[in-house]
Scaffold this active site. Structure first.
Site, PDB file in Angstrom:
ATOM      1  N   GLY A 196       0.805  -1.212   0.000  1.00  0.00           N
ATOM      2  CA  GLY A 196       0.000   0.000   0.000  1.00  0.00           C
ATOM      3  C   GLY A 196       0.837   1.260   0.000  1.00  0.00           C
ATOM      4  O   GLY A 196       1.811   1.408  -0.738  1.00  0.00           O
ATOM      5  N   GLY A 197       0.488   2.188   0.905  1.00  0.00           N
ATOM      6  CA  GLY A 197       1.155   3.486   0.941  1.00  0.00           C
ATOM      7  C   GLY A 197       2.631   3.415   1.252  1.00  0.00           C
ATOM      8  O   GLY A 197       3.412   4.269   0.801  1.00  0.00           O
ATOM      9  N   GLY A 238      22.695   8.783 -31.997  1.00  0.00           N
ATOM     10  CA  GLY A 238      22.152   9.508 -30.855  1.00  0.00           C
ATOM     11  C   GLY A 238      22.664   8.988 -29.534  1.00  0.00           C
ATOM     12  O   GLY A 238      22.759   9.745 -28.554  1.00  0.00           O
ATOM     13  N   ALA A 239      23.001   7.705 -29.485  1.00  0.00           N
ATOM     14  CA  ALA A 239      23.530   7.137 -28.249  1.00  0.00           C
ATOM     15  C   ALA A 239      24.878   7.756 -27.893  1.00  0.00           C
ATOM     16  O   ALA A 239      25.234   7.848 -26.715  1.00  0.00           O
ATOM     17  CB  ALA A 239      23.657   5.625 -28.374  1.00  0.00           C
TER      18      ALA A 239
END
Length: 414
Positions: free
Chosen positions: A74-75, A307-308
């Site tokens: 949960g939280g 681009g790498a």
């Protein structure tokens, strides 16, 4: 109460978090909890929000470690996820937002606790766990070792140790194959360069085509980012980009110099990657390098394509010192693909010229000496000099200061 969190428990936790923040001390959280205390209703849920708020206030100020010893549901999982590092203990440690009962009730799916939130799931699959260990003593020992690489807070420097010789440095030349399409273990190269060959690898199981590790050079703690050709040929995919970007930003926040070892043929192609957001996630890595103000040093070992090349600590991203090994290739793309585009007609007319054209392309466009001539690398070096030059570079850059435009913060790609 099964370690559940109620209003008063949350107040106690917040008090410790605030004390750590005021004193500039690392904050450790040991999780073994059933989640929010149902009997207290909204007060317990509000307690988790209070804890998470302090996690955010402490982020980038003091190191935060979360040790998942038992259930973390949960939280509480968000507090763990907001920490700098998550260490999970197998098989007792488990993290999930909703448990098996809820999954069955809502979706009709039968799933076990281990399948839903076990250490292997988050260490290898989701990347929510940075480290996976076999028992609680190992988790404690790892936390101590991890803190030994880190400063107490963002205003200090990491502890220094006496320099130690690396492991197997004499055979460094034999670790990288001469053929660019042959894979090798980048960790062997790093062990032959860093102090005592000691690597504390972060996210070792997740996105293994990228290595992110803490180490020391000449007694100084550094963060190392490196491509791993043993997996996906060292290409950058969505997970590898996220992994490296997050690590770079952490190192920058806590004054750890960033050392990059490049050997990547580019971004991993395909529809799955495009749909998965390789554009926005790949941009995170470039953003992280451009944003970082700590000393940045890059070594191009082999391939640095497309681009790498720009995303892996290129000179233009504000990197201070860049070296290339003689085996390095810096180009828009590999020679095989490039000549098919540049010399298609010549190859159709005379296929026997293929090797000649490959050699000409590599010499003119991909050679590290061409990159050095253009100022994109500072020098082409003997690999055996790498350790010496990195240590010397760190000494030179020790007092580095960078002026940035006034702003609250940058807008990181989604």
């Amino acid at each position: 109460f099964g370690g559940s969190l109620g209003e008063v428990v949350a107040e106690k936790v917040c008090k410790v978090q605030e004390l750590a923040l005021r004193q500039g001390a690392p904050c450790l959280a040991l999780h073994d909890s059933g989640g929010a205390r149902i009997q207290e209703g909204v007060e317990s849920m509000s307690g988790y929000v209070d804890v998470c708020f302090r996690n955010v206030q402490s982020s980038g100020v003091v190191p935060q470690l979360a040790l998942i010893m038992g259930p973390c549901a949960g939280g509480s999982v968000y507090s763990a996820a907001l920490s700098d590092f998550v260490i999970m203990v197998r098989p007792s440690g488990r993290m999930f937002v909703t448990g098996p009962e809820v999954v069955k009730a809502v979706l009709g799916e039968e799933v076990t606790l281990e399948e839903l939130g076990g250490a292997e799931v988050h260490g290898r699959g989701s990347g929510a766990a940075h480290f996976v260990v076999d028992d609680e003593p190992a988790a404690m020992a790892l936390a101590r070792r991890l803190l030994s690489f880190l400063p107490a807070n963002n205003l200090g420097d990491a502890p220094r140790t006496a320099p130690q010789d690396p492991v197997g440095s004499g055979g460094l030349l034999d670790l990288v194959p001469a053929e660019a399409n042959q894979s090798f273990d980048m960790r062997d190269v790093l062990a032959a360069i860093v102090d005592a060959g000691d690597l504390l690898e972060v996210h070792e199981l997740w996105a293994p085509n990228m290595v992110t590790t803490l180490a020391r050079l000449g007694g100084r703690a550094v963060g190392i980012v490196a491509n791993q050709s043993l997996h996906l040929a060292g290409t950058l995919d969505v997970d590898a980009s996220i992994k490296a970007a997050r690590f770079v930003r952490f190192c920058d926040a806590f004054n750890l110099p960033i050392v990059t070892f490049v050997d990547t043929p580019g971004y991993f192609p395909g529809k799955a990657q495009e749909f998965g957001g390789i554009i926005r996630n790949g941009a995170k890595l470039a953003f992280a390098y451009c944003e970082a103000t700590v000393p940045k040093l890059t070594v191009v070992v082999r391939k640095a394509y497309g681009g790498a090349y720009g995303s892996m600590g290129a000179r233009n991203t504000g990197v201070d010192l860049t070296w290339a090994w003689p085996t390095a290739e810096l180009a828009v793309m590999g020679a095989e693909g490039a000549i098919q585009i540049l010399y298609r007609r010549e190859l159709e007319a005379a296929p026997e010229r293929r090797e000649e054209l490959l050699a000409a392309y590599r010499e003119r466009f991909a050679s590290p000496y061409a990159a050095a001539e253009g100022g994109f690398v500072d020098d082409v070096i003997d690999p055996r000099d790498t350790r010496r030059l990195l240590i010397s570079g760190l000494e030179t850059l020790e007092g580095k200061r960078v002026e940035r435009p006034a702003r609250k913060h940058g807008s990181v790609p989604l």
